[in-house]
Design an enzyme around this catalytic site. Structure first.
Site, PDB file in Angstrom:
ATOM      1  CG  HIS A  94      -0.453   0.351   2.488  1.00 24.84           C
ATOM      2  ND1 HIS A  94      -0.091  -0.601   3.425  1.00 24.84           N
ATOM      3  CD2 HIS A  94      -0.209   1.548   3.078  1.00 24.84           C
ATOM      4  CE1 HIS A  94       0.350   0.002   4.514  1.00 24.84           C
ATOM      5  NE2 HIS A  94       0.292   1.309   4.331  1.00 24.84           N
ATOM      6  CG  ASP A 152       0.092  -4.003   2.742  1.00 23.56           C
ATOM      7  OD1 ASP A 152       0.494  -3.465   1.693  1.00 23.56           O
ATOM      8  OD2 ASP A 152      -0.114  -3.383   3.804  1.00 23.56           O
ATOM      9  N   GLY A 210       2.981   6.622   8.710  1.00 20.65           N
ATOM     10  CA  GLY A 210       4.384   6.878   8.404  1.00 20.65           C
ATOM     11  C   GLY A 210       5.289   5.710   8.716  1.00 20.65           C
ATOM     12  CB  SER A 248       2.974   2.075   5.970  1.00 18.67           C
ATOM     13  OG  SER A 248       1.659   1.887   6.381  1.00 18.67           O
ATOM     14  N   GLY A 249       5.168  -0.319   6.033  1.00 25.62           N
ATOM     15  CA  GLY A 249       6.225  -0.958   5.279  1.00 25.62           C
ATOM     16  C   GLY A 249       7.478  -1.211   6.073  1.00 25.62           C
TER      17      GLY A 249
END
Length: 252
Positions: A71, A116, A207, A209-210
């Site tokens: 995402h 994801d 912020g 994410s990932g």
């Protein structure tokens, strides 16, 4: 880069933890965390726009590949993403790398946030040193069960609401919880999900994410989604061990 997406799961609001920080009040970070020591997380990278605005985290898995959440980069062109490695601060240091190819999992669903996961192929090889190193991956299908001590790190918001952003990389200690327990809090938990909790006041936020969830020196999760932020619910991560075969097939 996409903004935080608001999802409605069984009338509960959940949020994919990605955010383009330049579009928000300037002044991001793990909630309830502490400053990471220099070189403590040599595998973490900041994903940024070409205007140098951090929007997501990622992890180095080889000289040419970074892993992150789908995402964070779905719908983005490779030329719009810059990877910065080797620094704990957003405003200085590190080495920037351009991205030549984005590989988003073909089964990624932006509504359910399943699969994801994405890979970024860099235009030039990452140079390793004391502050820049790859993170080990688990074996395909390897289990990190309930109670495993884990650490999340990132530059996500430090409070919600309020949108307080850090300059220094943050870390927070969490515990893995079972998917069964996680499902009692929220829907859309899959075998390829892994959940972790630090209790009220500790967790990841927009912020982050990932970015990495690590345990035992391995990358066990990628920050994916949750109920914002650190309000007593677990956060949901992509379970990396469910995708090692996919990673090996695509990081070539």
């Amino acid at each position: 880069m996409q903004y935080c997406a608001v999802l409605f799961f069984a009338a509960a609001v959940a949020c994919a933890y990605g955010a383009e920080l330049a579009a928000l009040d300037p002044s991001t970070r793990v909630v309830g965390g502490t400053n990471a020591a220099t070189g403590e997380f040599p595998f973490i990278v900041s994903l940024r726009s070409t205007s140098n605005s951090h929007f997501c985290g990622g992890s180095i898995i080889s000289n040419y590949y970074v892993i992150t959440a789908a995402h964070c980069v779905s719908g983005s062109s490779a030329s719009s993403v810059v990877v910065v490695a080797g620094t704990n601060t957003l405003n200085s240091g590190g080495t920037s790398y351009r991205v030549s190819r984005i590989v988003v999992h073909s089964g990624y669903n932006s509504n359910t946030i399943v699969n994801d996961i994405a890979l970024l192929r860099l235009s030039s090889a990452i140079s390793y040193n004391s502050y820049v190193q790859p993170i080990a991956l688990p074996a395909q299908g390897e289990t990190s069960g309930a109670g495993v001590a884990a650490v999340a790190s990132g530059w996500g918001y430090t409070s919600y609401p309020g949108w307080s952003l850090p300059n220094n990389l943050q870390k927070v200690s969490l515990s893995v919880i079972s998917n069964t327990q996680c499902s009692s809090y929220m829907n859309n938990i899959y075998s390829s999900s892994i959940c972790a909790s630090g209790g009220n006041g500790k967790g990841v936020c927009n912020g982050d994410s990932g970015g990495p969830l690590t345990a035992g020196g391995k990358l066990i999760g990628l920050v994916s989604w949750g109920r914002p932020c650190a309000v007593g619910y677990p956060d949901v991560y992509t379970r990396v061990s469910s995708y090692v075969s996919w990673i090996n097939q695509n990081a070539v």
